[in-house]
Design an enzyme around this catalytic site. Structure first.
Site, PDB file in Angstrom:
ATOM      1  N   GLY A 139      15.564  55.441  53.305  1.00  0.00           N
ATOM      2  CA  GLY A 139      15.711  54.174  53.297  1.00  0.00           C
ATOM      3  C   GLY A 139      17.265  53.862  53.421  1.00  0.00           C
ATOM      4  O   GLY A 139      18.100  52.923  53.881  1.00  0.00           O
ATOM      5  N   ASN A 193      18.960  51.108  55.579  1.00  0.00           N
ATOM      6  CA  ASN A 193      18.624  49.684  54.890  1.00  0.00           C
ATOM      7  C   ASN A 193      19.946  48.833  54.678  1.00  0.00           C
ATOM      8  O   ASN A 193      20.937  49.075  55.480  1.00  0.00           O
ATOM      9  CB  ASN A 193      18.185  49.998  53.454  1.00  0.00           C
ATOM     10  CG  ASN A 193      19.407  50.458  52.422  1.00  0.00           C
ATOM     11  OD1 ASN A 193      20.703  50.962  52.748  1.00  0.00           O
ATOM     12  ND2 ASN A 193      19.179  51.106  51.191  1.00  0.00           N
ATOM     13  N   TRP A 250      10.613  45.371  52.036  1.00  0.00           N
ATOM     14  CA  TRP A 250      11.068  46.909  51.906  1.00  0.00           C
ATOM     15  C   TRP A 250      11.229  47.442  50.656  1.00  0.00           C
ATOM     16  O   TRP A 250      12.105  48.470  50.460  1.00  0.00           O
ATOM     17  CB  TRP A 250      11.690  47.261  53.150  1.00  0.00           C
ATOM     18  CG  TRP A 250      11.329  46.817  54.455  1.00  0.00           C
ATOM     19  CD1 TRP A 250      10.299  47.473  55.153  1.00  0.00           C
ATOM     20  CD2 TRP A 250      11.441  45.714  55.068  1.00  0.00           C
ATOM     21  NE1 TRP A 250       9.992  46.789  56.233  1.00  0.00           N
ATOM     22  CE2 TRP A 250      10.670  45.375  56.202  1.00  0.00           C
ATOM     23  CE3 TRP A 250      12.329  44.382  54.917  1.00  0.00           C
ATOM     24  CZ2 TRP A 250      10.739  44.280  57.024  1.00  0.00           C
ATOM     25  CZ3 TRP A 250      12.095  43.332  55.763  1.00  0.00           C
ATOM     26  CH2 TRP A 250      11.366  43.443  56.792  1.00  0.00           C
ATOM     27  N   HIS A 251      10.908  46.841  49.405  1.00  0.00           N
ATOM     28  CA  HIS A 251      11.229  47.470  48.206  1.00  0.00           C
ATOM     29  C   HIS A 251       9.870  48.096  47.545  1.00  0.00           C
ATOM     30  O   HIS A 251       9.715  47.539  46.401  1.00  0.00           O
ATOM     31  CB  HIS A 251      11.910  46.403  47.384  1.00  0.00           C
ATOM     32  CG  HIS A 251      13.196  46.037  47.775  1.00  0.00           C
ATOM     33  ND1 HIS A 251      13.730  44.877  47.138  1.00  0.00           N
ATOM     34  CD2 HIS A 251      13.891  46.612  48.595  1.00  0.00           C
ATOM     35  CE1 HIS A 251      14.903  44.791  47.791  1.00  0.00           C
ATOM     36  NE2 HIS A 251      15.199  45.731  48.686  1.00  0.00           N
ATOM     37  N   ALA A 299      11.217  55.947  43.749  1.00  0.00           N
ATOM     38  CA  ALA A 299      10.841  54.384  43.193  1.00  0.00           C
ATOM     39  C   ALA A 299       9.549  54.192  42.934  1.00  0.00           C
ATOM     40  O   ALA A 299       9.346  53.333  42.123  1.00  0.00           O
ATOM     41  CB  ALA A 299      11.407  53.568  44.378  1.00  0.00           C
ATOM     42  N   ASN A 310      17.500  50.590  46.068  1.00  0.00           N
ATOM     43  CA  ASN A 310      18.038  51.777  46.729  1.00  0.00           C
ATOM     44  C   ASN A 310      18.961  52.185  45.134  1.00  0.00           C
ATOM     45  O   ASN A 310      18.843  53.646  44.965  1.00  0.00           O
ATOM     46  CB  ASN A 310      18.921  51.860  47.779  1.00  0.00           C
ATOM     47  CG  ASN A 310      19.501  53.035  48.246  1.00  0.00           C
ATOM     48  OD1 ASN A 310      20.794  53.478  48.073  1.00  0.00           O
ATOM     49  ND2 ASN A 310      18.798  53.995  48.683  1.00  0.00           N
TER      50      ASN A 310
END
Length: 571
Positions: free
Chosen positions: A97, A101, A507-508, A542, A554
């Protein structure tokens, strides 16, 4: 050769682990990455670009078949139609990512990590994680107790003197709404607006791969970086992980670790890490048995309680003089942190980004947004399951955003707040034609980077810059799908319906292999990422988070990898 550590996934966490573990010369380390390599001098220009939209929507850097459900799915009423699947831009490239990102170097709230510790992740309270946040970064602007100066990832801010007209108008709207200006987002955690902290130097991205897998690190004889290497499965002897099966440039290969002390470290992200465990027979026994997978360890929490930050936008047409000014390629220059006061949420539970460009193409240059996200999320009923035992099949991913009504209520409140900010004089002068934005399939398709979309958007952009009546018609008929800004500002039922359909995550993806205490039945690992019920297997990414922090994920991921690597080396 037998390795001491095989790392499955060369994303943010994997890059950190490869660097730190190979720093000890007698550790033999293999890093496997399914996507392409990005060595110094050969980093694709789309990844180096400070503007992330070109890399983010370039299918060369994605798992192109991954699709997810974001809306709530009722498992109590299986007869209901399932909500639509959305493509999910999960990175498939070295750096993960961090290579595609938005480059936001956000840590979250101290209370996030106090909550981690309270949920059973002993040693992950704020005072314990702060040294590792500092270890990650090389802050180019600030010193002091909150900042690192020697880390692998440079961080900086673009201050107001370089902001474009739209960004300055957002700042004026935040100010008019009563919020103070904070120079340092990652200093004292309180409400206010600020220049966002970015992992970026000289207006170029610095991914985890660029920062941690530099030339000096790659020259270490005990580190092997194997790109274009898709891991098909984990190899076990009994309940001990001993290696991986992989395709290297399409060729079947096996890699093994030293049986007495070697470890497999899965760092494939919160969607693919649980999938690796499930295919290896580690997870909820009923689900595994349904798929004909032999149960190696009954670990009910694998793939459960998937979390993300639900978001929604108020967008508008940016007048030509207020668009990006050429001083930077960055499109998000400032953000607002505020406290909703809804549902007992802690301070700083909401985040609003001022977005001065919505896509890489010509129409994207003309559309700005106030994007609000619920950063202290309560919805945690999402899950990752296997669709099949076949390693080639992408998993079933259900985010179940807004399954907790407090998240829905805060997004409705945020939309109204943003609508009122949009009516402030500064934003009225910089923009026009506000509309409720949603990431529809139509928007996604036109966002794919290709020559056809460039030609189409070049034509539409010229028309949008034309007469007011034509611009309004184009926005209503080509961009907006069924909802009008004025309607949503005055009609609660319509607003709720819009939020439920339009809200997406940012997108987490997190929390699917959570750390936790021994007596937590849904904890997948201990507080060092070691997977329960088996030996020689660790998860570091994560997916370990006990809850998603009030942050772009991130930097918390980099911190997590730094902390676990440090403990491993000292142990």
């Amino acid at each position: 050769m037998d390795y001491d550590y095989i790392i499955v996934g060369g994303g943010s966490a994997g890059s950190v682990m490869a660097n730190r573990l190979s720093a000890k010369s007698n550790n033999r380390v293999l890093l496997c990455e399914a996507g392409q390599d990005t060595p110094d001098g050969k980093v694709p220009p789309e990844i180096l670009d400070s503007y992330p939209g070109t890399a983010y929507f370039d299918p060369r850097f994605h798992w192109t078949e991954l699709k997810v459900h974001t809306e709530v799915i009722s498992h109590n009423r299986p007869e209901e139609d399932r909500p639509p699947l959305r493509k999910y831009e999960q990175a498939r490239v070295l750096g993960g990512g961090s290579s595609i990102n938005g480059q936001l170097a956000n840590r979250g709230a101290p209370s996030d990590y106090e909550e981690w510790a309270a949920k059973g992740a002993q040693g992950w309270d704020w005072q314990s994680v702060l040294p590792y946040f500092k270890k990650v970064e090389r802050d180019m602007d600030f010193d002091g107790p909150y900042h690192g100066k020697e880390g692998r990832i440079p961080v900086r801010r673009i201050f107001p003197d370089m902001w474009n007209g739209h960004a300055k108008a957002c700042a004026a709207a935040f100010e008019a709404a009563g919020f103070e200006y904070l120079q340092d987002q990652n200093g004292e955690f309180r409400d206010g607006y600020f220049p966002i902290t970015i992992s970026n130097l000289y207006d170029r991205r610095v991914s985890a791969a660029i920062g941690y897998l530099d030339n000096g690190t790659r020259l270490r004889p005990n580190l092997q970086v194997s790109a274009q290497t898709q891991v098909q499965g984990l190899l076990f002897e009994g309940t001990r992980a001993v290696g991986v099966k992989a395709l290297v440039d399409g060729k079947p290969t096996e890699f093994r670790v030293d049986k007495s002390r070697g470890e497999i470290i899965v760092s494939s992200g919160a969607i693919h890490s649980p999938a690796h465990l499930l295919r290896a027979g580690i997870g909820p026994a009923p689900h595994l048995k349904d798929l004909g997978i032999e149960v190696r360890a009954h670990v009910p929490g694998v793939g459960q309680r998937l979390m993300d930050h639900p978001s929604v936008s108020v967008s508008s047409f940016i007048r030509p003089e207020a668009r990006l000014n050429g001083l930077t390629r960055r499109h998000i220059l400032l953000a607002l942190r505020y406290s909703s006061g809804i549902g007992g949420a802690p301070a700083g539970d909401m985040f609003v980004a001022g977005v001065s460009k919505s896509a890489w193409h010509a129409v994207g240059d003309q559309i700005g947004s106030l994007l609000a996200a619920v950063y202290k999320t309560y919805s945690e009923t999402g899950q990752v399951r296997l669709a099949s035992a076949d390693w080639r099949a992408e998993p079933v991913v259900e985010f179940n955003l807004l399954s907790d009504r407090r998240d829905l209520e805060r997004l409705m409140d945020a939309f109204r707040r943003l609508g009122m900010m949009q009516a402030q004089a500064a934003l009225r002068e910089a923009t026009s034609d506000p509309f409720p934005a949603s990431y529809t399939e139509r928007v996604r398709k036109i966002g794919v980077v290709n020559p056809k979309n460039k030609r189409i958007t070049d034509v539409i952009a010229k028309l949008l810059d034309g007469p007011n009546w034509l611009r309004r018609w184009l926005i209503d008929h080509l961009i907006v799908e069924g909802y009008r800004f004025d309607q949503l500002m005055r009609d609660d039922e319509a607003l709720e319906e819009f939020i439920r359909k339009a809200s997406i995550g940012v997108w987490h993806a997190t929390c699917t292999c959570r750390m936790g205490a021994e007596d937590d039945p849904l904890a997948v690992t201990d507080n060092q990422g070691r997977v329960r019920g088996v030996a020689g297997l660790r998860v570091v990414d994560a997916s370990l988070f006990p809850t998603v922090p009030c942050a772009n994920t991130n930097f918390p991921t980099l911190m997590t990898a730094e902390k676990i690597a440090d403990t491993m080396l000292r142990g």
